[in-house]
Design a protein around this motif. Structure first.
Motif, PDB file in Angstrom:
ATOM      1  N   THR A 193      10.922  20.593   2.071  1.00  0.00           N
ATOM      2  CA  THR A 193      10.140  21.835   2.112  1.00  0.00           C
ATOM      3  C   THR A 193       8.695  21.611   1.692  1.00  0.00           C
ATOM      4  O   THR A 193       7.830  22.434   1.969  1.00  0.00           O
ATOM      5  N   SER A 194       8.432  20.508   0.970  1.00  0.00           N
ATOM      6  CA  SER A 194       7.041  20.145   0.659  1.00  0.00           C
ATOM      7  C   SER A 194       6.979  18.631   0.480  1.00  0.00           C
ATOM      8  O   SER A 194       8.009  17.967   0.452  1.00  0.00           O
ATOM      9  N   LEU A 195       5.740  18.094   0.374  1.00  0.00           N
ATOM     10  CA  LEU A 195       5.616  16.650   0.143  1.00  0.00           C
ATOM     11  C   LEU A 195       6.009  16.359  -1.301  1.00  0.00           C
ATOM     12  O   LEU A 195       5.420  16.909  -2.231  1.00  0.00           O
ATOM     13  N   SER A 196       6.998  15.511  -1.507  1.00  0.00           N
ATOM     14  CA  SER A 196       7.400  15.156  -2.860  1.00  0.00           C
ATOM     15  C   SER A 196       6.350  14.238  -3.470  1.00  0.00           C
ATOM     16  O   SER A 196       5.513  13.671  -2.749  1.00  0.00           O
ATOM     17  N   SER A 197       6.406  14.085  -4.762  1.00  0.00           N
ATOM     18  CA  SER A 197       5.394  13.245  -5.414  1.00  0.00           C
ATOM     19  C   SER A 197       5.553  11.785  -5.008  1.00  0.00           C
ATOM     20  O   SER A 197       4.574  11.061  -4.899  1.00  0.00           O
ATOM     21  N   SER A 198       6.788  11.372  -4.761  1.00  0.00           N
ATOM     22  CA  SER A 198       6.965   9.977  -4.330  1.00  0.00           C
ATOM     23  C   SER A 198       6.437   9.786  -2.910  1.00  0.00           C
ATOM     24  O   SER A 198       5.890   8.746  -2.564  1.00  0.00           O
ATOM     25  N   GLU A 199       6.561  10.814  -2.088  1.00  0.00           N
ATOM     26  CA  GLU A 199       5.988  10.743  -0.748  1.00  0.00           C
ATOM     27  C   GLU A 199       4.465  10.677  -0.826  1.00  0.00           C
ATOM     28  O   GLU A 199       3.826   9.914  -0.097  1.00  0.00           O
ATOM     29  N   GLN A 200       3.905  11.456  -1.740  1.00  0.00           N
ATOM     30  CA  GLN A 200       2.445  11.432  -1.893  1.00  0.00           C
ATOM     31  C   GLN A 200       1.952  10.072  -2.367  1.00  0.00           C
ATOM     32  O   GLN A 200       0.942   9.564  -1.886  1.00  0.00           O
ATOM     33  N   THR A 201       2.674   9.490  -3.327  1.00  0.00           N
ATOM     34  CA  THR A 201       2.313   8.154  -3.800  1.00  0.00           C
ATOM     35  C   THR A 201       2.362   7.166  -2.648  1.00  0.00           C
ATOM     36  O   THR A 201       1.453   6.351  -2.461  1.00  0.00           O
ATOM     37  N   CYS A 202       3.432   7.254  -1.865  1.00  0.00           N
ATOM     38  CA  CYS A 202       3.595   6.358  -0.727  1.00  0.00           C
ATOM     39  C   CYS A 202       2.448   6.526   0.266  1.00  0.00           C
ATOM     40  O   CYS A 202       1.870   5.550   0.729  1.00  0.00           O
ATOM     41  N   LEU A 203       2.093   7.766   0.563  1.00  0.00           N
ATOM     42  CA  LEU A 203       1.013   8.037   1.518  1.00  0.00           C
ATOM     43  C   LEU A 203      -0.314   7.454   1.035  1.00  0.00           C
ATOM     44  O   LEU A 203      -1.067   6.858   1.813  1.00  0.00           O
ATOM     45  N   GLU A 204      -0.551   7.611  -0.259  1.00  0.00           N
ATOM     46  CA  GLU A 204      -1.796   7.119  -0.822  1.00  0.00           C
ATOM     47  C   GLU A 204      -1.866   5.597  -0.710  1.00  0.00           C
ATOM     48  O   GLU A 204      -2.880   5.029  -0.285  1.00  0.00           O
ATOM     49  N   ARG A 205      -0.780   4.957  -1.074  1.00  0.00           N
ATOM     50  CA  ARG A 205      -0.734   3.491  -0.979  1.00  0.00           C
ATOM     51  C   ARG A 205      -0.833   3.047   0.475  1.00  0.00           C
ATOM     52  O   ARG A 205      -1.501   2.072   0.806  1.00  0.00           O
ATOM     53  N   CYS A 206      -0.141   3.767   1.340  1.00  0.00           N
ATOM     54  CA  CYS A 206      -0.126   3.420   2.755  1.00  0.00           C
ATOM     55  C   CYS A 206      -1.537   3.459   3.343  1.00  0.00           C
ATOM     56  O   CYS A 206      -1.947   2.565   4.077  1.00  0.00           O
ATOM     57  N   LEU A 207      -2.279   4.495   2.964  1.00  0.00           N
ATOM     58  CA  LEU A 207      -3.665   4.613   3.428  1.00  0.00           C
ATOM     59  C   LEU A 207      -4.498   3.415   2.990  1.00  0.00           C
ATOM     60  O   LEU A 207      -5.222   2.814   3.791  1.00  0.00           O
ATOM     61  N   GLY A 208      -4.343   3.056   1.718  1.00  0.00           N
ATOM     62  CA  GLY A 208      -5.063   1.900   1.194  1.00  0.00           C
ATOM     63  C   GLY A 208      -4.695   0.626   1.925  1.00  0.00           C
ATOM     64  O   GLY A 208      -5.564  -0.168   2.303  1.00  0.00           O
ATOM     65  N   ARG A 209      -3.397   0.437   2.157  1.00  0.00           N
ATOM     66  CA  ARG A 209      -2.943  -0.782   2.830  1.00  0.00           C
ATOM     67  C   ARG A 209      -3.398  -0.803   4.288  1.00  0.00           C
ATOM     68  O   ARG A 209      -3.677  -1.845   4.843  1.00  0.00           O
ATOM     69  N   TYR A 210      -3.464   0.388   4.906  1.00  0.00           N
ATOM     70  CA  TYR A 210      -3.896   0.408   6.305  1.00  0.00           C
ATOM     71  C   TYR A 210      -5.343  -0.048   6.421  1.00  0.00           C
ATOM     72  O   TYR A 210      -5.698  -0.794   7.330  1.00  0.00           O
ATOM     73  N   MET A 211      -6.159   0.396   5.470  1.00  0.00           N
ATOM     74  CA  MET A 211      -7.565  -0.061   5.425  1.00  0.00           C
ATOM     75  C   MET A 211      -7.623  -1.566   5.206  1.00  0.00           C
ATOM     76  O   MET A 211      -8.403  -2.269   5.850  1.00  0.00           O
ATOM     77  N   ASP A 212      -6.788  -2.064   4.287  1.00  0.00           N
ATOM     78  CA  ASP A 212      -6.721  -3.507   4.047  1.00  0.00           C
ATOM     79  C   ASP A 212      -6.347  -4.233   5.333  1.00  0.00           C
ATOM     80  O   ASP A 212      -6.947  -5.252   5.685  1.00  0.00           O
ATOM     81  N   ALA A 213      -5.343  -3.690   6.014  1.00  0.00           N
ATOM     82  CA  ALA A 213      -4.879  -4.327   7.255  1.00  0.00           C
ATOM     83  C   ALA A 213      -6.004  -4.342   8.280  1.00  0.00           C
ATOM     84  O   ALA A 213      -6.211  -5.347   8.979  1.00  0.00           O
ATOM     85  N   PHE A 214      -6.735  -3.245   8.371  1.00  0.00           N
ATOM     86  CA  PHE A 214      -7.869  -3.192   9.294  1.00  0.00           C
ATOM     87  C   PHE A 214      -8.877  -4.290   8.968  1.00  0.00           C
ATOM     88  O   PHE A 214      -9.357  -4.993   9.854  1.00  0.00           O
TER      89      PHE A 214
END
Lengths: 113, 86
Positions: A72-93
């Motif tokens: 029903t909403s973004l859980s805090s673990s999902e938010q943590t994952c999204l934040e890390r994922c964004l960082g890693r995607y930039m790294d990958a780029f």
């Protein structure tokens, strides 16, 4: 160099159509200013396009990775994952960028010898 | 037609645009590579930094993707010349 393009810092929104309006008085000074305006507009259009591309892509990739069972909403673990994922995607780029540019310049050197 | 750019300015703008277009193409290529290699290499949940394996996988992925591209061109050329080349 490439990485600076994806920073969202230089995002002005000016429209292309503003630049191609005809002006009745065209002095050299005026022309210089219009030239600068065209260049700046192209730069910011590209920066905007790059930022949008990046936002869309990271949204898609990180959603798939992090939000496996939408609740029903973004859980805090999902938010943590999204934040890390964004960082890693930039790294990958950046890694891909570095590798690609190194490869291209290596092949260019080989072609010249 | 006093509002037109003079020849020198037009040339300058043209080379500026060509440069920006080349930059945009380069960016698009790298962007696409990132997408492909992300799917290939980053299989786990993202952590605070890449593992060594993930990092080298990304670099290898880019290199092998380009090798594949060259390989495909070469094979297609070969097939074309085998089939008569007419």
């Amino acid at each position: 160099m490439i990485c600076t393009n994806i920073s969202a810092s230089s995002l002005h929104t000016s429209t292309m159509s503003d630049l191609f309006k005809s002006s009745s008085s065209a002095q050299p000074q005026d022309m210089l200013a219009r030239k600068e305006a065209v260049m700046n507009s192209v730069r910011s259009e590209l920066a905007l396009a790059n930022a949008q591309e990046l936002i869309n892509k990271t949204n898609e990739k990180c959603y798939l990775k992090c939000v496996t069972k939408p609740g029903t909403s973004l859980s805090s673990s999902e938010q943590t994952c999204l934040e890390r994922c964004l960082g890693r995607y930039m790294d990958a780029f950046n890694i891909c960028s570095r590798t690609y540019i190194a490869r291209v310049s290596r092949e260019r050197e080989d072609a010249q010898v | 037609m006093s509002d037109k750019f003079d020849d020198a300015t037009q040339k300058e703008l043209q080379s500026f645009l060509e440069k920006e277009q080349a930059q945009a193409r380069l960016h698009a290529t790298i962007f696409n590579l990132t997408s492909v290699c992300w799917d290939k290499c980053i299989t786990g949940t993202p952590s605070t930094r890449f593992s060594r394996g993930e990092e080298s996988c990304l670099a290898n992925c880019v290199e092998r993707f380009l090798d594949t591209s060259l390989f495909m061109v070469q094979k297609i050329e070969e097939q074309r010349s085998l089939s008569g080349g007419s």
